[in-house]
Scaffold this motif. Structure first.
Motif, short mmCIF file in Angstrom:
data_model
loop_
_atom_site.label_atom_id
_atom_site.label_comp_id
_atom_site.label_asym_id
_atom_site.label_seq_id
_atom_site.Cartn_x
_atom_site.Cartn_y
_atom_site.Cartn_z
N ARG A 31 0.84 -1.20 0.00
CA ARG A 31 0.00 0.00 0.00
C ARG A 31 0.87 1.26 0.00
N TYR A 71 -1.53 2.29 -3.42
CA TYR A 71 -2.86 1.74 -3.69
C TYR A 71 -3.83 2.13 -2.59
N GLU A 72 -5.10 2.23 -2.97
CA GLU A 72 -6.13 2.57 -1.99
C GLU A 72 -6.25 1.48 -0.92
N SER A 117 -7.35 -0.11 -6.76
CA SER A 117 -6.70 1.09 -7.28
C SER A 117 -7.40 1.51 -8.56
#
Length: 120
Positions: free
Chosen positions: A63, A68-69, A86
């Motif tokens: 992450r 990335y979300e 993402s």
């Protein structure tokens, strides 16, 4: 709905882990259980805890490294499944993730799945 998927999977994994740990603790506490069975239960508890800790560390690492979300790492049979939430995920990024996992875990089978971020 997609935002809830990762949370749902995490809750499900946690519940399954908790149930299995309870079963193993019952084995360990059993007076009529052979010492080798207790030893195997201790080893499985240790393995479950290591997998959980390792998964959390890998999620946080991926992450933060790639922005990335959300990231979800889980082991299904002999495969490590990495789910990425993402906007986009290129083949190059997926290959980097596979190399990262190889560096961390050694030669394991890795599957990378992409879940696009839903528009608000």
């Amino acid at each position: 709905m997609e935002d809830d998927l990762f949370s749902f999977i995490r809750l499900e994994m946690s519940a399954e882990r908790g149930e299995r740990l309870e079963q193993l603790e019952t084995v360990i506490a059993g007076e009529s259980v052979a010492s080798n069975e207790k030893s195997q239960a201790f080893e499985e508890i240790d393995r479950i805890n290591q997998l959980e800790t390792g998964g959390i560390i890998l999620e946080e690492t991926l992450r933060s490294r790639y922005g990335y979300e959300d990231v979800l790492v889980r082991t299904l049979e002999e495969t490590v499944v990495v789910s990425i939430k993402s906007e986009a995920l290129t083949k190059e990024e997926a290959n980097k993730i596979m190399r990262d996992l190889y560096d961390e875990l050694g030669p394991v089978r890795v599957e990378v799945k992409h879940y696009p971020v839903e528009a608000s």
